[in-house]
Design an enzyme around this catalytic site. Structure first.
Site, PDB file in Angstrom:
ATOM      1  N   PRO A  82       0.720  -1.109   0.021  1.00  0.00           N
ATOM      2  CG  PRO A  82      -0.639  -1.528   1.769  1.00  0.00           C
ATOM      3  CD  PRO A  82       0.698  -2.149   1.204  1.00  0.00           C
ATOM      4  CD  GLU A  83       4.708   2.477  -2.711  1.00  0.00           C
ATOM      5  OE1 GLU A  83       4.804   3.561  -3.120  1.00  0.00           O
ATOM      6  OE2 GLU A  83       5.291   1.636  -2.692  1.00  0.00           O
ATOM      7  CE  LYS A 143       3.654   5.371   3.231  1.00  0.00           C
ATOM      8  NZ  LYS A 143       4.579   4.557   3.135  1.00  0.00           N
ATOM      9  CG  ASN A 155      10.295  -0.039   0.134  1.00  0.00           C
ATOM     10  OD1 ASN A 155      11.067   0.804   0.404  1.00  0.00           O
ATOM     11  ND2 ASN A 155      10.688  -1.245   0.714  1.00  0.00           N
ATOM     12  NE  ARG A 203      13.658 -12.212   6.521  1.00  0.00           N
ATOM     13  CZ  ARG A 203      12.363 -12.708   7.031  1.00  0.00           C
ATOM     14  NH1 ARG A 203      12.575 -13.960   7.383  1.00  0.00           N
ATOM     15  NH2 ARG A 203      11.379 -12.220   6.622  1.00  0.00           N
TER      16      ARG A 203
END
Ligand SMILES: [Zn+2]
Length: 272
Positions: A2-3, A51, A163, A251
């Site tokens: 989600p952006e 957001k 991102n 990670r």
């Protein structure tokens, strides 16, 4: 992921279902608000900011943020839910709709008068009526040495980029994300591009930055590690990025995020 465009679309969907209608039943499936009941209140307004998503009912404002995994769905009464019920954090019902918020990263309810304070720290919203390139540029340049990849993601500079857009924007402008903000050639052009990209995607379910809607061709670099760059054929790289630059972990930790780039099209800035 989600952006700003996702949240904009989500707000439009919830607005169509809820705005102007009376809540007939509400359920908050989180401890803090387990006893809160907004039934009988009319939903006055639904709006996004970057957001963040806000739903006003009476004097209450429900503030939510999707973070990585959250989603809001709107169902016609009686329609089967498309996600498991245990993921639901809040259910808002009217006579004809059910709005369900799943796995929301933030869910809080506040007084209308406090809602503005929640977004006061955010930069201009790329999809909002307050969008202002000059203000976004000014905020970014308060930290001139900071990598542009970090600056774009910082919602205090401008609101709405996550991102995916961060990687795509740096690629299209030929920028290594570690380039100091003050060294970016034509920062305004980068910001104008950010606005165009989100605007173009605000109404479509399949996010596309390349202009090519063919499956697998919709993004320039994001998610394309080891695949050839559409422009030059060099293999796309994936890095973890933090304030200090690329890091080595396998990670991402809390301070690191993933960035994709073409090492040829986005040449590293020369050290000064
Ligand atoms: Zn390339």
């Amino acid at each position: 992921m989600p952006e700003g465009d996702t949240v904009y679309r989500t707000a439009a969907k919830l607005r169509a279902a809820l705005e102007g209608n009376v809540l007939s039943r509400t359920q908050f499936r989180v401890n803090t608000y387990a006893n809160l009941d907004l039934a009988g209140l009319t939903v006055a307004r639904v709006w996004p900011h970057g957001k963040h998503l806000f739903i006003q009912a009476g004097d209450h404002v429900i503030h939510s943020h999707l973070k990585m995994e959250g989603a809001w769905h709107a169902y016609r009464s009686g329609e089967k839910w498309r996600k498991p019920a245990w993921q639901a954090r809040v259910v808002l019902e009217t006579d004809s709709w059910q709005a369900v918020g799943y796995r929301l990263g933030i869910l809080e309810v506040m007084n209308t008068s406090d809602a503005g304070a929640r977004t006061a720290h955010l930069g201009p919203d790329l999809l909002g009526s307050d969008w202002d390139i000059g203000q976004a540029r000014e905020r970014i340049l308060t930290r001139p040495a900071r990598g542009i990849g970090m600056a774009l993601l910082d919602q205090r500079n401008l609101a709405g980029i996550g991102n995916v857009y961060r990687s795509e924007l740096c690629f299209v402008r030929g920028l290594d994300p570690r380039t100091p903000a003050a060294s970016v050639h034509d920062l305004d052009a980068l910001l104008a591009l950010a606005h165009r990209m989100l605007w173009a995607n605000k109404d479509r379910a399949q996010r596309c930055t390349t202009g090519n809607m063919r499956r697998g061709h919709t993004l320039w670099v994001y998610g394309r590690e080891h695949e050839p760059c559409w422009r030059c054929g060099t293999l796309i790289q994936r890095h973890l990025i933090a304030e200090e630059g690329f890091t080595q972990g396998a990670r991402p930790t809390a301070d690191e995020r993933i960035v994709y780039l073409c090492p040829t099209c986005q040449a590293r800035p020369s050290p000064r």
